[in-house]
Design an enzyme around this catalytic site. Structure first.
Site, mmCIF file in Angstrom:
data_model
loop_
_atom_site.group_PDB
_atom_site.id
_atom_site.type_symbol
_atom_site.label_atom_id
_atom_site.label_comp_id
_atom_site.label_asym_id
_atom_site.label_seq_id
_atom_site.Cartn_x
_atom_site.Cartn_y
_atom_site.Cartn_z
ATOM 1 N N HIS A 18 20.440 25.046 15.907
ATOM 2 C CA HIS A 18 21.121 23.960 15.210
ATOM 3 C C HIS A 18 21.811 23.040 16.209
ATOM 4 O O HIS A 18 22.077 23.402 17.351
ATOM 5 C CB HIS A 18 22.117 24.494 14.172
ATOM 6 C CG HIS A 18 23.462 24.844 14.727
ATOM 7 N ND1 HIS A 18 24.473 23.921 14.859
ATOM 8 C CD2 HIS A 18 23.969 26.009 15.183
ATOM 9 C CE1 HIS A 18 25.544 24.514 15.367
ATOM 10 N NE2 HIS A 18 25.260 25.778 15.572
ATOM 11 N N CYS A 19 22.064 21.826 15.747
ATOM 12 C CA CYS A 19 22.862 20.840 16.482
ATOM 13 C C CYS A 19 23.863 20.281 15.466
ATOM 14 O O CYS A 19 24.170 20.954 14.491
ATOM 15 C CB CYS A 19 21.972 19.756 17.084
ATOM 16 S SG CYS A 19 21.003 18.831 15.878
ATOM 17 N N ARG A 20 24.366 19.088 15.676
ATOM 18 C CA ARG A 20 25.332 18.541 14.721
ATOM 19 C C ARG A 20 24.655 18.096 13.420
ATOM 20 O O ARG A 20 25.074 18.477 12.346
ATOM 21 C CB ARG A 20 26.104 17.368 15.312
ATOM 22 C CG ARG A 20 27.006 16.700 14.259
ATOM 23 C CD ARG A 20 27.981 15.720 14.799
ATOM 24 N NE ARG A 20 28.960 16.283 15.689
ATOM 25 C CZ ARG A 20 30.024 17.006 15.318
ATOM 26 N NH1 ARG A 20 30.244 17.256 14.054
ATOM 27 N NH2 ARG A 20 30.871 17.466 16.201
#
Length: 173
Positions: free
Chosen positions: A60-62
């Site tokens: 995941h990222c933002r």
């Protein structure tokens, strides 16, 4: 191996079953706000990922954009089933799932650059109108720096801000 997008709820189920959650953002971003069970392995250091005995990896990222743009590299780094958290940290938070926030950590470096650049441009324009036209050069200088950063990937302002005392703690994290 391709990456499948999964919802925050499905990710939570997989994590409970032994999947690893990997945050691919940079350490300064992870230090300020993160999913508590996520480990930080930035895309820039992805070659160091050891999947170990995990039943699956969830990246995941933002917002999901960084994971989507690096999907093939992320898939290659995992030797087990790999997924992408759809919508990233933002979707996790929106789903009402817990997020760890440390407001003592500085803002992410790119947000600091955006704030500083915006302030310098506004100051240059205001002083250009109110004091002397030579101050319009400040806005032009910052604009040229941003264009250079966009074209080359090297940002002098980011390098300068990274050396500031308030950012030293996050750099060591």
């Amino acid at each position: 191996m391709s990456l499948t997008s999964i919802s925050p709820e499905k990710a939570r189920e997989l994590i409970a079953g032994g999947a690893r959650l990997v945050d691919i953002r940079e350490p300064d971003e992870h230090a300020r706000e993160r999913i508590a069970v996520a480990e930080n392995v930035p895309v820039s250091r992805l070659d160091r990922l050891n999947t170990g005995p995990a039943s699956a990896i969830i990246y995941h990222c933002r917002s999901g954009n960084r994971t989507a743009s690096n999907a093939s590299r992320l898939a290659q780094a995992a030797d087990c089933p790999a997924y992408v958290l759809e919508g990233g940290l933002d979707a996790w938070r929106k789903a009402g799932l817990p997020v760890a926030i440390d407001k003592r950590q500085p803002l992410e470096l790119m947000r600091q650059v955006q704030l500083a650049a915006g302030a310098l441009v506004l100051l240059g324009v205001a002083l250009g109108f109110l004091a002397a036209p030579v101050f319009f050069g400040v806005a032009a200088f910052v604009g040229a720096g941003l264009m250079t950063a966009g074209a080359t990937g090297w940002c002098g302002m980011a390098r300068l801000l990274a050396r500031m005392p308030w950012n030293r703690r996050a750099a060591g994290a």
